[in-house]
Design a protein around this motif. Structure first.
Motif, PDB file in Angstrom:
ATOM      1  N   ASN A  80       0.823  -1.206   0.000  1.00  0.00           N
ATOM      2  CA  ASN A  80       0.000   0.000   0.000  1.00  0.00           C
ATOM      3  C   ASN A  80       0.859   1.259   0.000  1.00  0.00           C
ATOM      4  OD1 ASN A  80      -2.509   1.224  -0.055  1.00  0.00           O
ATOM      5  ND2 ASN A  80      -2.432   1.598   2.151  1.00  0.00           N
ATOM      6  N   LYS A 108       2.105   1.784  -3.419  1.00  0.00           N
ATOM      7  CA  LYS A 108       1.039   2.190  -4.344  1.00  0.00           C
ATOM      8  C   LYS A 108       0.727   3.681  -4.179  1.00  0.00           C
ATOM      9  CE  LYS A 108      -3.646   0.967  -5.641  1.00  0.00           C
ATOM     10  NZ  LYS A 108      -4.803   0.177  -5.266  1.00  0.00           N
ATOM     11  N   GLN A 109       0.584   4.097  -2.923  1.00  0.00           N
ATOM     12  CA  GLN A 109       0.277   5.500  -2.676  1.00  0.00           C
ATOM     13  C   GLN A 109       1.421   6.399  -3.134  1.00  0.00           C
ATOM     14  OE1 GLN A 109      -2.648   6.282  -2.054  1.00  0.00           O
ATOM     15  NE2 GLN A 109      -3.334   4.236  -1.550  1.00  0.00           N
ATOM     16  N   LYS A 157       1.256   6.696  -6.890  1.00  0.00           N
ATOM     17  CA  LYS A 157       0.150   7.565  -7.296  1.00  0.00           C
ATOM     18  C   LYS A 157       0.508   9.032  -7.053  1.00  0.00           C
ATOM     19  CE  LYS A 157      -4.082   6.225  -6.017  1.00  0.00           C
ATOM     20  NZ  LYS A 157      -5.068   5.576  -5.116  1.00  0.00           N
ATOM     21  N   ALA A 158       1.144   9.268  -5.909  1.00  0.00           N
ATOM     22  CA  ALA A 158       1.530  10.644  -5.592  1.00  0.00           C
ATOM     23  C   ALA A 158       2.545  11.157  -6.605  1.00  0.00           C
ATOM     24  CB  ALA A 158       2.114  10.703  -4.191  1.00  0.00           C
ATOM     25  N   TYR A 180       8.797  13.339   0.442  1.00  0.00           N
ATOM     26  CA  TYR A 180       7.556  12.579   0.636  1.00  0.00           C
ATOM     27  C   TYR A 180       7.661  11.687   1.863  1.00  0.00           C
ATOM     28  CZ  TYR A 180       3.764   9.320  -0.377  1.00  0.00           C
ATOM     29  OH  TYR A 180       2.645   8.543  -0.288  1.00  0.00           O
TER      30      TYR A 180
END
Lengths: 216, 159
Positions: free
Chosen positions: A21, A24-25, A28-29, A45
């Motif tokens: 996860n 994935k995030q 996407k970011a 980040y």
């Protein structure tokens, strides 16, 4: 039986359950933000994620607009990210601002140019810096205020972009005060007229309230 | 403002895949309890290294990606030197001395890639086939069992 140290097959690798996860995030970011320097941004980040701070992520993809003067500098989306990260405090430490600025891959020269416009020796008053950054986004006072409204508003995107009158008045008078060409009486009369106008609109100033007025 | 109707501008940043891969590998290798702070440290180290040595993993990864996806263009553009020269020499010894022009090497290059592609396709298809065979018996058994059971039960109930 003790777990052998030697790896025989892929099943021996323990994948932390939260890793997929996170990745994935993160991806996407990255796609949404499109940072210029991916490595620097990735560091920003994850340090924000580790410290529980707002992430340096744009809310949506920003199309490179043709009217944008330079593609490497500040954009409304990036300023919104900065605002989200720094607006909690009234004054921001210069160092923190520098770090956040750098992690969004923005040029340091631009930051220095902005800071030179006012005296920020002991901490940066965020709303003042924000106003200066808006003036860098839009050439004229009205277009700067338009950018400010669009970033500060809690209305859904594409809406009236309303902000409280007090916020608007603070930003407007600050920017107008820096501009020597605008006399103070004019600023005051403009704000007074605007206050009357928005009094029946729950004291919220929308973009249409001041940009249309100018065209009359 | 124009309405964006094509998704061509939404790309994964250059070299991002390489960063992500490196992060995943290091996380799996070290098994840190707190992944975000570990990742922050990992990227900080990479940044420090980049400042020191000038080695940029994203730039490197972008180059690798470019080479991987545009391999054909690289092959066609490559001047007859380096790898292709070595190929030429082996060809020369095997074939006649006349075949020396760049045209033959190009043809060979295409043949080689075709062969490799064929090998890959065959390998993946065989894998798929065997996997299917392994999975099939289970399903077949399960299917067989299901209908037999109710068959047995039904007559019992009828009696």
């Amino acid at each position: 039986m003790p777990v052998p140290d030697v790896m025989f097959c892929a099943q021996q690798i323990h994948v932390p359950p939260e890793l997929p996860n996170i990745m994935k995030q993160f991806t996407k970011a990255a796609i949404r933000t499109q940072p210029r320097d991916v490595l620097q941004w990735s560091y920003g980040y994850f340090s924000a994620l580790a410290n529980g701070e707002p992430l340096p992520v744009k809310e949506r993809v920003e199309m490179p607009v043709a009217t944008q003067k330079n593609d490497s500098g500040l954009t409304p989306g990036l300023l919104k990210v900065l605002h989200k990260q720094l607006a909690k405090k009234e004054t921001v430490a210069l160092k923190e601002l520098q770090i956040k600025w750098k992690n969004l891959c923005l040029p340091v020269e631009q930051l220095h140019d902005l800071l030179r416009l006012d005296n920020f020796d002991d901490g940066v008053a965020w709303m003042k810096f924000f106003a200066l950054a808006c003036s860098a986004l839009g050439g004229s006072l009205v277009s700067s205020m338009k950018h400010a409204c669009e970033i500060l508003t809690e209305d859904p995107e594409g809406g009236a972009a309303r902000v409280p009158y007090d916020t608007f008045a603070f930003l407007y008078s600050y920017l107008a005060g820096l501009d020597e060409e605008i006399p103070q009486e004019k600023t005051e009369s403009f704000l007074a007229a605007l206050k009357e106008q928005v009094a029946r609109k729950e004291d919220m100033v929308g973009v249409a309230d001041f940009s249309v007025k100018r065209m009359d | 403002m124009s309405i964006p109707f094509s998704n061509t501008t939404q790309r994964i940043p250059r070299g991002f895949a390489n960063l992500l891969e490196g992060l995943a590998r290091e996380v799996l290798r070290n098994q840190p309890p707190d992944i975000p702070s570990f990742a922050a440290k990992y990227f900080e180290n990479l940044l420090i290294e980049r400042e020191k040595t000038g080695f940029d993993p994203t730039e490197w990864g972008a180059k690798l990606e470019d080479r991987y996806y545009n391999n054909r263009a690289f092959n066609e553009l490559a001047p007859p030197g380096g790898k292709s020269q070595a190929e030429e020499k082996t060809e020369e010894s095997a074939q006649s001395e006349v075949a020396e022009t760049s045209g033959t090497t190009e043809e060979n290059g295409v043949k080689l890639t075709e062969e490799q592609a064929a090998l890959k396709i065959q390998a993946s298809f065989r894998g798929y086939k065997t996997r299917k065979e392994i999975n099939c018996p289970k399903e077949a058994i399960a299917e067989k069992e299901e209908p037999t059971e109710p068959d047995k039960k039904e007559p019992e109930q009828a009696q």
